[in-house]
Design a protein around this motif. Sequence first.
Motif, short mmCIF file in Angstrom:
data_model
loop_
_atom_site.label_atom_id
_atom_site.label_comp_id
_atom_site.label_asym_id
_atom_site.label_seq_id
_atom_site.Cartn_x
_atom_site.Cartn_y
_atom_site.Cartn_z
N ASP A 88 0.73 -1.01 -0.49
CA ASP A 88 -0.05 -0.13 0.36
C ASP A 88 0.89 0.93 -0.09
O ASP A 88 1.01 1.63 0.66
CB ASP A 88 -0.50 0.16 1.72
CG ASP A 88 -1.53 1.40 1.13
OD1 ASP A 88 -1.88 2.09 0.43
OD2 ASP A 88 -3.21 1.40 2.88
N THR A 89 1.22 1.52 -1.26
CA THR A 89 2.88 2.92 -1.28
C THR A 89 1.75 4.10 -1.05
O THR A 89 0.67 4.70 -2.09
CB THR A 89 2.85 2.53 -2.71
OG1 THR A 89 1.86 2.92 -3.78
CG2 THR A 89 3.31 1.45 -2.82
N THR A 117 2.03 13.74 -6.08
CA THR A 117 2.97 14.17 -8.08
C THR A 117 3.79 14.85 -6.94
O THR A 117 5.51 14.22 -8.03
CB THR A 117 2.13 14.86 -8.41
OG1 THR A 117 0.88 14.78 -8.57
CG2 THR A 117 2.22 15.88 -9.21
N ASP A 176 -1.48 16.08 4.27
CA ASP A 176 -1.85 14.88 4.75
C ASP A 176 -2.16 14.90 6.12
O ASP A 176 -0.91 14.88 6.18
CB ASP A 176 -1.45 13.18 3.48
CG ASP A 176 -2.32 13.16 2.51
OD1 ASP A 176 -3.01 13.30 2.35
OD2 ASP A 176 -1.43 11.98 1.60
N ARG A 202 -6.98 13.67 -7.32
CA ARG A 202 -6.81 14.70 -6.88
C ARG A 202 -6.99 15.58 -7.09
O ARG A 202 -7.14 16.65 -8.62
CB ARG A 202 -5.67 15.46 -6.48
CG ARG A 202 -4.70 15.34 -5.37
CD ARG A 202 -3.03 14.52 -5.54
NE ARG A 202 -3.09 16.79 -5.02
CZ ARG A 202 -1.35 16.92 -5.27
NH1 ARG A 202 -0.85 16.51 -4.84
NH2 ARG A 202 -1.58 17.73 -4.60
C1 6R9 Z 1 0.60 9.47 -6.04
C2 6R9 Z 1 -0.98 10.12 -6.55
C3 6R9 Z 1 -1.83 12.35 -3.55
C4 6R9 Z 1 -2.13 11.94 -2.64
C5 6R9 Z 1 -1.46 11.65 -0.97
C6 6R9 Z 1 -2.51 11.31 -0.21
C7 6R9 Z 1 -3.42 10.45 -1.64
C8 6R9 Z 1 -1.58 8.43 -2.89
C9 6R9 Z 1 -2.23 6.62 -1.01
C10 6R9 Z 1 -3.01 8.20 -0.61
C11 6R9 Z 1 -3.15 6.92 2.27
C12 6R9 Z 1 -2.54 5.62 0.00
N1 6R9 Z 1 -2.77 8.75 -1.63
N2 6R9 Z 1 -1.76 7.03 -2.24
N3 6R9 Z 1 -3.16 8.07 1.17
N4 6R9 Z 1 -2.73 5.86 1.45
N5 6R9 Z 1 -1.50 4.74 -0.45
O1 6R9 Z 1 -1.38 9.25 -5.32
O2 6R9 Z 1 -0.39 10.84 -6.77
O3 6R9 Z 1 -2.33 11.96 -7.03
O4 6R9 Z 1 -0.21 13.50 -6.46
O5 6R9 Z 1 -1.84 12.25 -5.00
O6 6R9 Z 1 -3.40 10.77 -2.63
O7 6R9 Z 1 -3.77 12.24 -0.25
O8 6R9 Z 1 -1.53 13.39 -1.23
P1 6R9 Z 1 -1.19 12.36 -6.35
#
Ligand code: 6R9
Length: 649
Positions: free
Chosen positions: A412-413, A417, A501, A527
Amino acid sequence: MTEAEDRSGWVKRPTAAIEGTGCTLEDYQALYARSIEDSDTFWAGQADRLDWIKDPTVIANWSYDPVSIKWFEDGVLNICHNAVDRHVAAGHGASTALIFEPDDPAGEVRRITYAELQAEVIRMANTLRKMGVTKGDRVTIYMPMVPEGAFAMLACARIGAIHSVIFGGFSPEAIAGRVEDCRSDWIVTADEGLRGGKRIPLKANVDAALDKVSVKAVLVLRHTGGEVAMTAGRDHWYHELSADVAADCPCEPMQAEDPLFILYTSGSTGKPKGVLHTTGGYAVWTETTFRHVFDYREGEVFWCTADIGWVTGHSYIVYGPLLNRATALMFEGVPNYPDHDRFWQVCDKHQVNIFYTAPTAIRALMREGEGHVTKHDLSSLRLLGSVGEPINPEAWRWYHDTVGKGELPIVDTWWQTETGGVMITTLPGAHDMKPGSAGRPFFGICPQLVDAEGEVLDGAAEGNLCITRSWPGQARTVYGDHDRFVQTYFSTYSGKYFTGDGCRRDEDGYYWITGRVDDVINVSGHRMGTAEVESALVLHPNVSEAAVVGFPHDIKGQGIYCYVTLNADVAESEDLTAELRAHVRKEIGPIATPDHLHFTPGLPKTRSGKIMRRILRKIAENDHGALGDTSTLADPGVVDALVEGRRNR
Ligand code: 6R9
């Protein structure tokens, strides 16, 4: 509860995933310690796997106050050479680089070897040159999910042009704004895209955008063969213009800090920001994260279901996999076309080993029942991944138990951006998992939780997530607006990168992202700034004021809830609701379509005129009991009317 679980809340990493991997828990701990304590040596070692025209001698050189971020600054390299030519030169030209699975399951699959990829990228690069593109120019790429999209990105990188990819779902208005912001003189597009059997009028959208802004030339890929208008002197068919270009094109030597790409992303205020990534740090970061997070092994098929219009597609369809000489699958379609089993049918058809998708897709497929999954042979799968938003434990378990047969590890990554690549995750051979937690920091990453006043919270705690040290893949600036970069990310808590976050760290040091704490919402992993939707709504002649908030949505994670005040002489109606929804789609794109429009004669405001979004969020969430203190409102009666309005829907 599956057999793999032996402690409450934990899911043990499977031993099968450990065999053959370089990274055990002990390795992780040792490498992580070294990445912090002896950071330069660690990153110089990672950078060593790439080909440098001139090796870097200065590794990290950054400061968060004042903000200046440089990695490998005296190194010279070309990322396209590293992703493509290097592998061909090493005798791997016959290995498969990309597998293309078209929208139509009966359509033609394309397998592109590294040698073919090299030839295609050279063809595209020389075509761009023929159009006049030179080093440092911005090239807008507005393409369907076809290999030519990746060719165009790599071709830009090859000749030192800066690509700005725009998601194919964005509107002409959004294209115009982005082309104008980075003063891009070239657009690469296609006649049409295909998604779920529907044609997307890409070229027509570009034409509409070019009513507002102008460019020197548009390069058009013939994809569906659909009819499009071509403006003489400006628009060129790719197959025509590329017919006589040379078969060689040297890679431009790039300084590590030369820009590689701009990618527009939503923030809490104003129009989308052009996040800028540079060459050397991004190359090292995507190469290293891909290698470790996905534990990639030679010959495996890696499938990331994102679109190349998002950062996930940049880093984990194009750059990360190709830098590792992986085979990446590129899928043009959608998860539910022609039926809800498409993902699993494709996994079976192409013997996918590593599958990386978003929670919103998992939730949507979970609802359709496990029969769609179990009717396919998924025995090739070895590792699963999730990205884009927090994954709720129920969806995690379904993914783990039904798709992963209760055995496969899930990474769970968490990343953004702005971070260029994965920041917080478990590593498959190293960590046990906790459903819903992203896990532990990747090498070089120092997360910190702070409270609203900026006080550092230690141990198990919940607060705002900051990162205290730079990492190679960090965005360097907002294109053309460094002040905005500093303001957005480094001013809330001075000397730290603020992610936007919220996050909890538990007693085991695992991180649980709780979602955005700013005015950004996450709709199906995309987003969206609430301010963007508000600006779109008030552009409509009948709207006097609008306030937009997120609310919990079963499939999308968050939905878009719009409070709208109409001009005095306008009556609300179903027609107007439909019109406003269509209006927002037109201004931004279908992903911004409002889920709820709530007409209201007034918005709750403080006496100084600030809209109290906290209250609007609670009402949208149907959490009327917890509205909190409304005594500072100019007109508390507005809230009762809003609650009444919410109950009636
Ligand atoms: C890679 C991507 C970033 C925002 C980030 C957060 C949310 C992304 C997540 C996650 C929880 C995960 N986010 N991965 N929240 N667990 N594994 O998505 O980039 O479109 O810039 O969004 O997405 O809120 O701040 P981006």
